[in-house]
Write a protein that holds these residues in place. Structure first.
Motif, PDB file in Angstrom:
ATOM      1  N   TYR A   5     -23.011 -27.144   6.312  1.00 19.54           N
ATOM      2  CA  TYR A   5     -22.420 -26.459   7.459  1.00 19.54           C
ATOM      3  C   TYR A   5     -22.475 -24.939   7.385  1.00 19.54           C
ATOM      4  O   TYR A   5     -21.982 -24.254   8.276  1.00 19.54           O
ATOM      5  N   CYS A   7     -20.843 -22.955   5.387  1.00 14.92           N
ATOM      6  CA  CYS A   7     -19.563 -22.312   5.074  1.00 14.92           C
ATOM      7  C   CYS A   7     -19.738 -21.347   3.904  1.00 14.92           C
ATOM      8  O   CYS A   7     -20.563 -21.563   3.027  1.00 14.92           O
ATOM      9  N   ASP A  11     -14.361 -18.563   1.812  1.00 16.41           N
ATOM     10  CA  ASP A  11     -13.505 -18.864   2.961  1.00 16.41           C
ATOM     11  C   ASP A  11     -12.905 -20.271   2.913  1.00 16.41           C
ATOM     12  O   ASP A  11     -12.120 -20.634   3.786  1.00 16.41           O
ATOM     13  N   SER A 114     -11.414 -30.357   7.416  1.00 15.39           N
ATOM     14  CA  SER A 114     -11.526 -29.763   8.735  1.00 15.39           C
ATOM     15  C   SER A 114     -12.374 -28.500   8.625  1.00 15.39           C
ATOM     16  O   SER A 114     -12.250 -27.750   7.666  1.00 15.39           O
ATOM     17  N   ILE A 115     -13.204 -28.279   9.603  1.00 14.62           N
ATOM     18  CA  ILE A 115     -13.997 -27.060   9.658  1.00 14.62           C
ATOM     19  C   ILE A 115     -13.594 -26.301  10.907  1.00 14.62           C
ATOM     20  O   ILE A 115     -13.616 -26.847  12.000  1.00 14.62           O
ATOM     21  N   LYS A 116     -13.213 -25.049  10.712  1.00 16.91           N
ATOM     22  CA  LYS A 116     -12.764 -24.213  11.822  1.00 16.91           C
ATOM     23  C   LYS A 116     -13.811 -23.129  12.066  1.00 16.91           C
ATOM     24  O   LYS A 116     -14.221 -22.438  11.135  1.00 16.91           O
ATOM     25  N   ASP A 117     -14.229 -22.988  13.288  1.00 19.20           N
ATOM     26  CA  ASP A 117     -15.204 -21.940  13.624  1.00 19.20           C
ATOM     27  C   ASP A 117     -14.567 -20.582  13.651  1.00 19.20           C
ATOM     28  O   ASP A 117     -13.476 -20.353  13.925  1.00 19.20           O
TER      29      ASP A 117
END
Length: 117
Positions: A5, A7, A11, A114-117
């Motif tokens: 993803y 990332c 972060d 969870s992945i947060k933009d």
């Protein structure tokens, strides 16, 4: 998360919730040695037939080795009881199922990412 993803490891935030604690989790000596290799503080009484193993500590060590910042890991090292949600599932039968405590008669729990933009 980094590979799939994109990332940035700096972060990534990690929260370790309830799990069996080092007070209740034992393994046969040979299996415990693998945790000792991760970090000697992950194992108590290594020379006993069934040493106590701290899987939370091992998880923290592996996360940090993977680049997750120590400050971004919330686990049982958090002193504030309002923020420390890492209870031992075996010690609290009124709150949690525990395979370690209950053997085959246990329920299920959940984990998520969870992945947060």
């Amino acid at each position: 998360m980094v590979t799939e993803y994109g990332c940035k490891v700096k972060d990534i935030l990690v929260v370790l919730g309830p799990s069996v604690g080092p007070c209740c989790f034992t393994l046969p000596k040979e299996s415990a040695r693998e945790f000792y290799k991760i970090d000697p503080t992950c194992v108590r009484c290594l020379e006993s037939p069934n040493p106590y193993v701290d899987i939370r500590r091992a998880t923290r060590c592996l996360l940090e080795a993977g680049g997750v910042l120590p400050v971004n890991i919330q686990d049982d090292s958090i002193a504030d009881p309002e923020q420390n949600i890492t209870l031992c599932t075996s010690c609290y039968p009124d709150k949690f199922f525990s395979h370690v405590r209950d053997g085959e008669n246990f329920g299920t729990q959940i984990g998520f990412i969870s992945i947060k933009d």
